[in-house]
Design an enzyme around this catalytic site. Sequence first.
Site, PDB file in Angstrom:
ATOM      1  N   ASP A  80      35.597 -11.861  69.387  1.00  0.00           N
ATOM      2  CA  ASP A  80      34.095 -12.231  68.728  1.00  0.00           C
ATOM      3  C   ASP A  80      33.498 -13.619  69.598  1.00  0.00           C
ATOM      4  OD1 ASP A  80      35.645 -14.023  67.269  1.00  0.00           O
ATOM      5  OD2 ASP A  80      35.330 -12.884  65.477  1.00  0.00           O
ATOM      6  N   HIS A  91      33.368  -8.616  75.089  1.00  0.00           N
ATOM      7  CA  HIS A  91      33.218  -8.722  73.706  1.00  0.00           C
ATOM      8  C   HIS A  91      34.328  -7.704  72.852  1.00  0.00           C
ATOM      9  CE1 HIS A  91      31.089 -10.284  70.333  1.00  0.00           C
ATOM     10  NE2 HIS A  91      29.982 -10.675  70.754  1.00  0.00           N
TER      11      HIS A  91
END
Length: 445
Positions: free
Chosen positions: A420, A416
């Site tokens: 995104d 992450h």
Amino acid sequence: MAQVLEFKLPDLGEGLTEAEIVRWLVQVGDVVAVDQPVVEVETAKAMVEVPCPYGGVVTARFGEEGTELPVGAPLITVAVGSGTDGGEPGASEGSGNVLVGYGTSEAPARRRRVRPTAPAVPKAAAPAAPTAPAPTAVPAASDGPVPVISPLVRRLARENGLDLKELQGTGPQGLILRADVENALRAAVTEERPAPAPAPAAPATLSGTAGSSALTEGRRVPLKGVRGAVADKLSRSRREIPDATCWVDADATELMRARAAMNATGGPKISLLALLARICTAALARFPELNSAVDVAAKEIVQFDHVHLGFAAQTDRGLVVPVVRDAHARDAEGLTSEFARLTEAGRAGRLTPAELTGGTFTLNNYGVFGVDGSTPIINHPEAAMLGVGRIIPKPWVHEGELAVRQVVQLSLTFDHRVCDGGTAGGFLRYVADCVEQPAVLLRTL
């Protein structure tokens, strides 16, 4: 007159600092030729046969099968020169040839390895009865370099504020091993920790023994070699990478038909894995954020302009991830051939360190195990992994009607920090579109 030469475990490269003796290929008294394999060892990367650079008669072996030796420890001694059957002029110079990525000549000077001159004592020779360990050598020069088995061990000590000059190495000639540093760190933590309160008596288990005896029972499997290296890598990935997973079901009927049509035209058969790999490389060209790695020290994301595609393969020695170099530049036939070659090498334990490192993205076809989905651990230091479940007939709405179609679940586990959810979702949706409509790939060919 014969000269006795000592051949040491060579520098194995790729940061490898030790190897386990799996099988001796020669006996004391055997005549060996230059570059003849004398021992099979297992490193954290692969099984390899180590060739000897000298020709002559084997006069000694160091270490029993199952013994771990550090790089630079003696393997065998060979009598070369006149009076030996295998000796030949120049044998003592080393052949310099390379076998499966390893050289038989002396390691270049730029590699900072501490090479002991005394034979390493094999683990099997240690006394069974508990005795006080013999004192080990301490580096004599307090202001000089400390003999450490690898730069990684030196960095481990530095990051934890440990002074190597205060340690006593347990390796040959006082060489400081990773275990020495880890033991010192554990001892420091124990000293700082307050004495625990007396623990209550452990409850009895079903077998009637105390719970504390659980670790003293059962069969023990050494966590070392390839399996140990994989365990370390997975643990590091779980510690360092904030991963997330998204998934989608896709109708793979048209992809299966396209593959059948390709294979009906003659020529080499195209594997399903190769088609999925081709889809991966096309998707990574559109979403390069997922073909990257995080440089923690520099606080930067490194995006790669090439795709070195790893694929998970199960072997008798555990999970390995061979890497297909420049997968983005290969067609379906080339990918099929390379997958087959690397898979066979993995099953035989013949993958070289270069074939197991350097991946930028991993494809995990866990459907071969008969499961639909998974949330795999990312292959550190990569940023993402595409998972493919089994392809099975399922009810599916196709062109407005209920039909039986070949359905597959796709999952994407990603770091992450590099992107995104929108980017990850876009990548996975594009992969699913290519699976459902292979013609979409024509736009990138």
